[in-house]
Design a protein around this motif. Sequence first.
Motif: not given
Lengths: 242, 196
Positions: B193-196
């Motif tokens: 889970l990561h946003f970048d």
Amino acid sequence: MTQPSILLDGLPVPFVDGQTIMDAAMAADIFIPHLCHHPEFKPQGSCKLCTVKANGRYVSACTLPARDGMEVENNSPDLNDKRRTLLQMLFVEGNHFCPSCEKSGNCMLQALAYELEMLSPHFDQFYPNRAVDASHPEVLLDFNRCILCELCVRASRDVDRKSVFSLSGRGIDKHLIVNAESGRLADTDFSWADKAAHVCPVGVILKKRSGFAVPIGKRRYDVEPIGMQVERLAARSADEES
Amino acid sequence: MGAEREPERGAERVVVGDKRKLRLATASLAGCFGCHMSLLDIDERLFELVERVDFDRSPLTDIKHCGACDIGLIEGGICNAENVHVLREFRSHCKVLIAVGACAVNGGLPAQRNHLDLGQCLQEIYLTAPDIVGGKIPNDPELPLPLDKVHPIHEIVRIDYFIPGCPPSGDAIWKFLTDLLDGRTPRLGHPLLHFD
């Protein structure tokens, strides 16, 4: 006489007189999500991320003094749901487009969103348009990411004795301002050596010419989730890590 | 030998056929196809995927309109009228609709134009930029009309699941899809889970 303790998620956690629930938890290496709290500063309890249930009532863990025998619920689906909603509101209120943010990978807001498994912003985006302040030779200010934690305000006022930052306005219009007639950071005596430069949990106060130096995969919260870094949460900016 | 093996294969097919293959559709709206690249990044697991799903509308099949599907993957946000139509077509045909990547989840990079005036943007790009001579703003009727603002897809239709990331890794997409196909609640933990 035995040391007083609270019951945190069923686990006895000792504390000394004057410690808050947050202090006791952090001393025991137990993570309570938080954004506006910093172990070196007087707590103000504004972000509400650290909301726990103490003896059945919702309270801020960072401000409520621990009491012997207090039963505290922390890591529960109910509380984490509420915390996730708070995060979602913070995400849509600002411009938290992580891929273009230099703080990405070292950002507490982002790390908490991972910790609490926030997968979507849920609410409608605000897309604020606040001008950035690039006037200072060492530091860039991007106000679009401010979560109003007031840590820079407190650090600049209480530690640096400069009072460079303040919050202005009310309600949805509340925003971070710089204490200069021009409103520009360059026209203050702010410097990168200030404590206020090193407390921002998000990507508002950034050191110039140092962004994206650490590759993806090696940044602070790439390596280990925030919940496992309780002892190191006082350090905020990238250069404090290295 | 060959005559003996034929019925065995046929029998296998029947067994597989009992478990109906799911139909999967994918589309890129206001995105960069980076999330589709990540889907290809599951590498040889693509073979396992096509054992379990049939592709409907997708850049991989070149099918132009989405039929009745079990799973729809949408990359990209909403920046023009066509995006809205495609998204609504997916919503009405897919049982489970998944927003894939930062642009679908929160508008992403295209949404960074939201604080600019669209008319002024078009003027600057097509009329007043220094190296433009005799330019005009494109107005062919086949071109979809741009929207004033870019929106994440959950602001237009109901979305069942979100896979954040710019792009989400092949591993994240694979974990999510296999969780879903196996009937588990899809879940991305650290570090997927990561946003970048």
